[in-house]
Write an enzyme that holds these catalytic residues in place. Structure first.
Site, PDB file in Angstrom:
ATOM      1  N   CYS A   2      11.857  26.313 -22.058  1.00 19.25           N
ATOM      2  CA  CYS A   2      11.348  25.997 -23.628  1.00 19.25           C
ATOM      3  C   CYS A   2      12.853  25.293 -23.956  1.00 19.25           C
ATOM      4  O   CYS A   2      13.827  25.731 -23.954  1.00 19.25           O
ATOM      5  CB  CYS A   2      10.926  27.045 -24.440  1.00 19.25           C
ATOM      6  SG  CYS A   2      12.107  28.213 -24.779  1.00 19.25           S
ATOM      7  N   GLU A   3      12.578  24.382 -24.877  1.00 13.76           N
ATOM      8  CA  GLU A   3      13.576  23.596 -25.532  1.00 13.76           C
ATOM      9  C   GLU A   3      14.244  24.425 -26.699  1.00 13.76           C
ATOM     10  O   GLU A   3      15.303  24.184 -27.272  1.00 13.76           O
ATOM     11  CB  GLU A   3      13.256  22.110 -25.896  1.00 13.76           C
ATOM     12  CG  GLU A   3      12.257  22.008 -26.969  1.00 13.76           C
ATOM     13  CD  GLU A   3      11.729  20.660 -27.432  1.00 13.76           C
ATOM     14  OE1 GLU A   3      12.086  19.930 -26.562  1.00 13.76           O
ATOM     15  OE2 GLU A   3      11.218  20.328 -28.382  1.00 13.76           O
ATOM     16  N   HIS A   4      13.599  25.380 -27.263  1.00 17.52           N
ATOM     17  CA  HIS A   4      13.972  25.991 -28.466  1.00 17.52           C
ATOM     18  C   HIS A   4      14.830  27.160 -28.024  1.00 17.52           C
ATOM     19  O   HIS A   4      15.916  27.343 -28.788  1.00 17.52           O
ATOM     20  CB  HIS A   4      12.606  26.646 -29.324  1.00 17.52           C
ATOM     21  CG  HIS A   4      11.914  25.726 -29.604  1.00 17.52           C
ATOM     22  ND1 HIS A   4      10.468  25.675 -29.441  1.00 17.52           N
ATOM     23  CD2 HIS A   4      11.926  24.527 -30.255  1.00 17.52           C
ATOM     24  CE1 HIS A   4       9.863  24.526 -29.875  1.00 17.52           C
ATOM     25  NE2 HIS A   4      10.780  23.733 -30.368  1.00 17.52           N
ATOM     26  N   HIS A   5      14.782  27.774 -26.697  1.00 22.34           N
ATOM     27  CA  HIS A   5      15.570  28.708 -26.423  1.00 22.34           C
ATOM     28  C   HIS A   5      16.349  28.647 -24.984  1.00 22.34           C
ATOM     29  O   HIS A   5      17.146  29.641 -24.850  1.00 22.34           O
ATOM     30  CB  HIS A   5      14.887  30.160 -26.537  1.00 22.34           C
ATOM     31  CG  HIS A   5      14.015  30.402 -27.920  1.00 22.34           C
ATOM     32  ND1 HIS A   5      12.565  30.072 -27.850  1.00 22.34           N
ATOM     33  CD2 HIS A   5      14.548  31.166 -28.797  1.00 22.34           C
ATOM     34  CE1 HIS A   5      12.503  30.565 -29.405  1.00 22.34           C
ATOM     35  NE2 HIS A   5      13.589  31.045 -29.627  1.00 22.34           N
TER      36      HIS A   5
ATOM     37  N   GLN B 271       5.333  23.381 -24.276  1.00 21.80           N
ATOM     38  CA  GLN B 271       4.317  23.320 -23.532  1.00 21.80           C
ATOM     39  C   GLN B 271       3.147  22.235 -23.826  1.00 21.80           C
ATOM     40  O   GLN B 271       2.492  21.435 -23.101  1.00 21.80           O
ATOM     41  CB  GLN B 271       3.289  24.567 -23.559  1.00 21.80           C
ATOM     42  CG  GLN B 271       2.170  24.763 -22.480  1.00 21.80           C
ATOM     43  CD  GLN B 271       1.683  26.121 -22.519  1.00 21.80           C
ATOM     44  OE1 GLN B 271       1.974  27.161 -22.982  1.00 21.80           O
ATOM     45  NE2 GLN B 271       0.230  26.232 -22.359  1.00 21.80           N
TER      46      GLN B 271
ATOM     47  N   HIS C  56       5.473  32.655 -21.679  1.00 23.60           N
ATOM     48  CA  HIS C  56       6.694  32.124 -22.225  1.00 23.60           C
ATOM     49  C   HIS C  56       7.835  33.326 -22.217  1.00 23.60           C
ATOM     50  O   HIS C  56       7.483  34.219 -23.020  1.00 23.60           O
ATOM     51  CB  HIS C  56       6.594  31.588 -23.807  1.00 23.60           C
ATOM     52  CG  HIS C  56       5.709  30.247 -23.896  1.00 23.60           C
ATOM     53  ND1 HIS C  56       6.428  29.027 -23.776  1.00 23.60           N
ATOM     54  CD2 HIS C  56       4.569  29.960 -23.390  1.00 23.60           C
ATOM     55  CE1 HIS C  56       5.432  28.236 -23.928  1.00 23.60           C
ATOM     56  NE2 HIS C  56       4.391  28.748 -23.385  1.00 23.60           N
TER      57      HIS C  56
ATOM     58  N   CYS D 164      10.557  33.526 -23.847  1.00 26.96           N
ATOM     59  CA  CYS D 164      10.983  33.498 -25.289  1.00 26.96           C
ATOM     60  C   CYS D 164       9.960  34.575 -26.184  1.00 26.96           C
ATOM     61  O   CYS D 164      10.369  34.876 -27.091  1.00 26.96           O
ATOM     62  CB  CYS D 164      11.501  32.263 -25.981  1.00 26.96           C
ATOM     63  SG  CYS D 164       9.857  31.255 -26.339  1.00 26.96           S
TER      64      CYS D 164
END
Ligand code: ZN
Length: 198
Positions: free
Chosen positions: A88-91, A129, A157, A159
């Site tokens: 995931c690009e956030h975490h 996703q 996920h 995260c």
């Protein structure tokens, strides 16, 4: 574009720079990067990161075009339960699960093994996703020009599981489709076929 041809000096420089940064990360989290178990960790993490993001340097349309065959078959083709692992690009934590793809050919089919490879290329980038779903759909639609394509992804996920809300068993489902799959009946047929014997 062939990813193996990417300037090797470039990739060596990137590898070394990544190693330097991961060395710093180890210190910053309170570790001793000189202790035995960690000496080679920056190198290993840098290599792992390069592997997990190699999709940036690959062309998924080219993969489909490399095995495109004229064929008059005009019924649904389904490849289901394609395992994928992404971040995931956030975490920058893993999310992973299964991709199900269906398409209805319009004069051309592709080698069945190419669809999982397209999934790999888009998975091995920083993702959400939703975008992963849409990019796979668009690549197949634009390259093969089928009468319709549908992509369904079911994923867990990390995260969400190991931090944040800490929900261990939640499954996120996304879907996107074009053409013939805009018909509810066609989508239902696909959903039935991918949920058999599970
Ligand atoms: Zn995340």
């Amino acid at each position: 574009m062939n990813n193996l041809d990417i300037n090797t000096t470039d990739s060596l420089q990137i590898q070394q720079a990544l190693e330097q940064h991961y060395l710093q990360v180890l210190s910053l989290i309170g570790e001793d990067p000189t202790r035995e178990g960690l000496v080679k960790t920056p190198e290993r993490v840098a290599k792992a990161m390069q592997f997990l993001t190699q999709g940036y340097r690959q062309d998924p349309s080219e993969i489909l075009r490399s095995a495109m065959f004229r064929e008059d078959y005009r019924q649904m083709v389904i490849v289901r339960d394609i395992d994928f692992y992404s971040m995931c690009e956030h975490h920058m934590l893993p999310f992973f699960g299964k991709v199900h793809i269906g398409y209805i050919p319009n004069g051309y089919i592709t080698g069945l093994s190419k669809l999982p490879r397209v999934v790999d290329v888009f998975s091995r980038r920083l993702q959400v996703q939703e975008r992963l779903t849409t990019q796979i759909k668009e690549c197949i639609q634009e390259t093969l020009n089928p009468l319709g394509v549908i992509v369904v992804i079911e994923a867990q996920h990390m995260c969400m599981q190991i931090r944040g809300v800490e929900k261990q068993h939640s499954l996120t489902t996304t879907s996107d489709f074009t053409g013939a799959f805009k018909e509810a009946k066609t989508r239902e047929e696909f959903m039935q076929l991918i949920s058999r014997n599970k």
